[in-house]
Design a protein around this motif. Structure first.
Motif, PDB file in Angstrom:
ATOM      1  N   ALA A 116       0.835  -1.208   0.000  1.00  0.00           N
ATOM      2  CA  ALA A 116       0.000   0.000   0.000  1.00  0.00           C
ATOM      3  C   ALA A 116       0.867   1.255   0.000  1.00  0.00           C
ATOM      4  CB  ALA A 116      -0.919  -0.007   1.215  1.00  0.00           C
ATOM      5  N   ASP A 117       0.254   2.383  -0.342  1.00  0.00           N
ATOM      6  CA  ASP A 117       1.024   3.628  -0.325  1.00  0.00           C
ATOM      7  C   ASP A 117       1.216   4.113   1.110  1.00  0.00           C
ATOM      8  OD1 ASP A 117      -1.087   5.723   0.405  1.00  0.00           O
ATOM      9  OD2 ASP A 117      -2.007   4.857  -1.374  1.00  0.00           O
ATOM     10  N   ARG A 118       2.246   4.924   1.306  1.00  0.00           N
ATOM     11  CA  ARG A 118       2.632   5.360   2.649  1.00  0.00           C
ATOM     12  C   ARG A 118       1.502   6.103   3.360  1.00  0.00           C
ATOM     13  NH1 ARG A 118       7.258   5.831   5.491  1.00  0.00           N
ATOM     14  NH2 ARG A 118       8.400   4.964   3.726  1.00  0.00           N
ATOM     15  N   LYS A 119       0.744   6.900   2.626  1.00  0.00           N
ATOM     16  CA  LYS A 119      -0.347   7.671   3.226  1.00  0.00           C
ATOM     17  C   LYS A 119      -1.364   6.734   3.874  1.00  0.00           C
ATOM     18  CE  LYS A 119      -3.839  11.160   2.100  1.00  0.00           C
ATOM     19  NZ  LYS A 119      -4.446  11.982   1.011  1.00  0.00           N
ATOM     20  N   HIS A 120      -1.698   5.650   3.186  1.00  0.00           N
ATOM     21  CA  HIS A 120      -2.656   4.675   3.718  1.00  0.00           C
ATOM     22  C   HIS A 120      -2.092   3.997   4.967  1.00  0.00           C
ATOM     23  CE1 HIS A 120      -5.592   1.386   3.797  1.00  0.00           C
ATOM     24  NE2 HIS A 120      -4.593   0.526   3.783  1.00  0.00           N
ATOM     25  N   ILE A 121      -0.840   3.598   4.909  1.00  0.00           N
ATOM     26  CA  ILE A 121      -0.216   2.927   6.055  1.00  0.00           C
ATOM     27  C   ILE A 121      -0.205   3.844   7.274  1.00  0.00           C
ATOM     28  CG2 ILE A 121       1.887   1.837   6.936  1.00  0.00           C
ATOM     29  CD1 ILE A 121       2.615   1.273   3.957  1.00  0.00           C
ATOM     30  N   GLU A 122       0.241   5.077   7.073  1.00  0.00           N
ATOM     31  CA  GLU A 122       0.314   6.040   8.168  1.00  0.00           C
ATOM     32  C   GLU A 122      -1.074   6.318   8.746  1.00  0.00           C
ATOM     33  OE1 GLU A 122       2.825   7.399   9.653  1.00  0.00           O
ATOM     34  OE2 GLU A 122       4.557   7.308   8.313  1.00  0.00           O
ATOM     35  N   ARG A 123      -2.066   6.428   7.872  1.00  0.00           N
ATOM     36  CA  ARG A 123      -3.427   6.712   8.328  1.00  0.00           C
ATOM     37  C   ARG A 123      -3.948   5.603   9.233  1.00  0.00           C
ATOM     38  NH1 ARG A 123      -8.983   6.468   4.808  1.00  0.00           N
ATOM     39  NH2 ARG A 123     -10.365   7.366   6.375  1.00  0.00           N
ATOM     40  N   ILE A 124      -3.742   4.346   8.825  1.00  0.00           N
ATOM     41  CA  ILE A 124      -4.243   3.221   9.608  1.00  0.00           C
ATOM     42  C   ILE A 124      -3.531   3.130  10.950  1.00  0.00           C
ATOM     43  CG2 ILE A 124      -4.557   0.723   9.699  1.00  0.00           C
ATOM     44  CD1 ILE A 124      -6.264   2.345   7.604  1.00  0.00           C
ATOM     45  N   LEU A 125      -2.225   3.248  10.946  1.00  0.00           N
ATOM     46  CA  LEU A 125      -1.475   3.153  12.195  1.00  0.00           C
ATOM     47  C   LEU A 125      -1.841   4.281  13.155  1.00  0.00           C
ATOM     48  CD1 LEU A 125       2.102   2.158  10.927  1.00  0.00           C
ATOM     49  CD2 LEU A 125       0.290   0.666  11.797  1.00  0.00           C
ATOM     50  N   THR A 126      -2.119   5.459  12.603  1.00  0.00           N
ATOM     51  CA  THR A 126      -2.514   6.600  13.437  1.00  0.00           C
ATOM     52  C   THR A 126      -3.924   6.415  13.985  1.00  0.00           C
ATOM     53  OG1 THR A 126      -1.095   8.097  12.153  1.00  0.00           O
ATOM     54  CG2 THR A 126      -2.825   9.107  13.488  1.00  0.00           C
ATOM     55  N   LEU A 127      -4.861   5.998  13.133  1.00  0.00           N
ATOM     56  CA  LEU A 127      -6.241   5.781  13.569  1.00  0.00           C
ATOM     57  C   LEU A 127      -6.328   4.733  14.672  1.00  0.00           C
ATOM     58  CD1 LEU A 127      -8.263   5.750  10.201  1.00  0.00           C
ATOM     59  CD2 LEU A 127      -8.567   7.353  12.097  1.00  0.00           C
ATOM     60  N   THR A 128      -5.503   3.716  14.570  1.00  0.00           N
ATOM     61  CA  THR A 128      -5.542   2.621  15.545  1.00  0.00           C
ATOM     62  C   THR A 128      -4.644   2.881  16.762  1.00  0.00           C
ATOM     63  OG1 THR A 128      -3.848   1.449  14.252  1.00  0.00           O
ATOM     64  CG2 THR A 128      -6.145   0.902  13.817  1.00  0.00           C
ATOM     65  N   GLN A 129      -4.001   4.042  16.749  1.00  0.00           N
ATOM     66  CA  GLN A 129      -3.184   4.515  17.870  1.00  0.00           C
ATOM     67  C   GLN A 129      -2.009   3.585  18.203  1.00  0.00           C
ATOM     68  OE1 GLN A 129      -5.944   5.246  21.124  1.00  0.00           O
ATOM     69  NE2 GLN A 129      -6.731   7.102  20.176  1.00  0.00           N
ATOM     70  N   ILE A 130      -1.389   3.073  17.132  1.00  0.00           N
ATOM     71  CA  ILE A 130      -0.192   2.243  17.342  1.00  0.00           C
ATOM     72  C   ILE A 130       1.011   2.784  16.565  1.00  0.00           C
ATOM     73  CG2 ILE A 130      -1.480   0.140  17.910  1.00  0.00           C
ATOM     74  CD1 ILE A 130      -0.964  -0.842  15.028  1.00  0.00           C
ATOM     75  N   ARG A 131       0.858   3.919  15.898  1.00  0.00           N
ATOM     76  CA  ARG A 131       1.938   4.455  15.058  1.00  0.00           C
ATOM     77  C   ARG A 131       3.234   4.651  15.831  1.00  0.00           C
ATOM     78  NH1 ARG A 131       5.777   5.172  12.933  1.00  0.00           N
ATOM     79  NH2 ARG A 131       6.348   6.468  11.130  1.00  0.00           N
TER      80      ARG A 131
END
Length: 223
Positions: A116-131
């Motif tokens: 996946a693209d970096r924006k998608h990865i960052e968004r998911i990790l941030t939303l799930t509070q594990i980034r």
């Protein structure tokens, strides 16, 4: 002892692979130029491919006269609204937090290697509070070749300056497993039984994050 755990994103951290599979089936069936049904096995063969490989596979499956580029543009627009409005917290595999806790307690680094693209990865990790727990992210979109090519995993190994025997990958798709194995890594497959995915090349299989944690603990404390 393990020094690094590398996670795939879609199908591992979030249970999105099966949802995407349903969308893909509908898209290809709308695009195809013949009446005969496409088998589940044929559809399953494209799971886990990088975007460009996926667009080409769709063209081959559907026998569409459209170019690969046109198919890619249509697909990205086809499911754009769906993915933007999806409740990612509802499909987040919460028990990954147990693995994160284990890793931090044992000085094991964490990374994501996803097509996946970096924006998608960052968004998911941030939303799930594990980034904040992840030390490195590698997107296949930033490489000439992504999964099943091993380059994405080789890049992660190089970043941490680690040997492959110090690292484990957690994957779900055949192409993701092939990518990690191509880089010399051992692989734990997150079991997927709803799609016909060949996970036979994985070294281990876990039915959920807790089962995978048990495998990780046994590997880490083996020596």
């Amino acid at each position: 002892m393990l020094k690094l755990i590398i996670f795939d994103m879609d199908g591992v951290i979030i249970d999105s692979e099966y949802m995407g599979f349903g969308l893909l089936q509908r898209f290809v069936n709308e695009l195809k130029t013949f009446d005969e049904p496409i088998s589940l096995q044929q559809f399953s063969s494209v799971v886990g491919r990088s975007y460009q490989d996926l667009f080409l596979a769709i063209k081959q499956l559907s026998k569409s006269p459209l170019s690969v580029e046109e198919i890619g543009e249509r697909l990205l627009n086809y499911d754009k609204d769906y993915w933007e409005n999806l409740d990612y917290l509802a499909i987040f595999r919460q028990d990954i937090r147990h693995i994160i806790h284990f890793a931090k307690a044992n000085n094991i680094k964490l990374a994501v290697a996803s097509s996946a693209d970096r924006k998608h990865i960052e968004r998911i990790l941030t939303l799930t509070q594990i980034r904040e727990h992840f030390d490195f992210i590698m997107s296949g979109k930033e490489l000439v070749k992504s999964k099943p090519d091993p380059a994405i995993y080789q890049k992660v190994l190089a970043h941490f300056n680690l040997n492959s025997d110090q690292v484990i990958a957690i994957e779900d798709s055949e192409h993701g497993i092939a990518s990690a194995k191509g880089a010399g890594l051992k692989v734990i497959a997150y079991e997927e039984t709803r799609i016909l995915i060949d996970q036979s090349k994985a070294d281990f299989k876990g039915k959920d994050m807790n089962a995978i944690l048990t495998i990780l603990q046994s590997l880490h404390f083996a020596n």
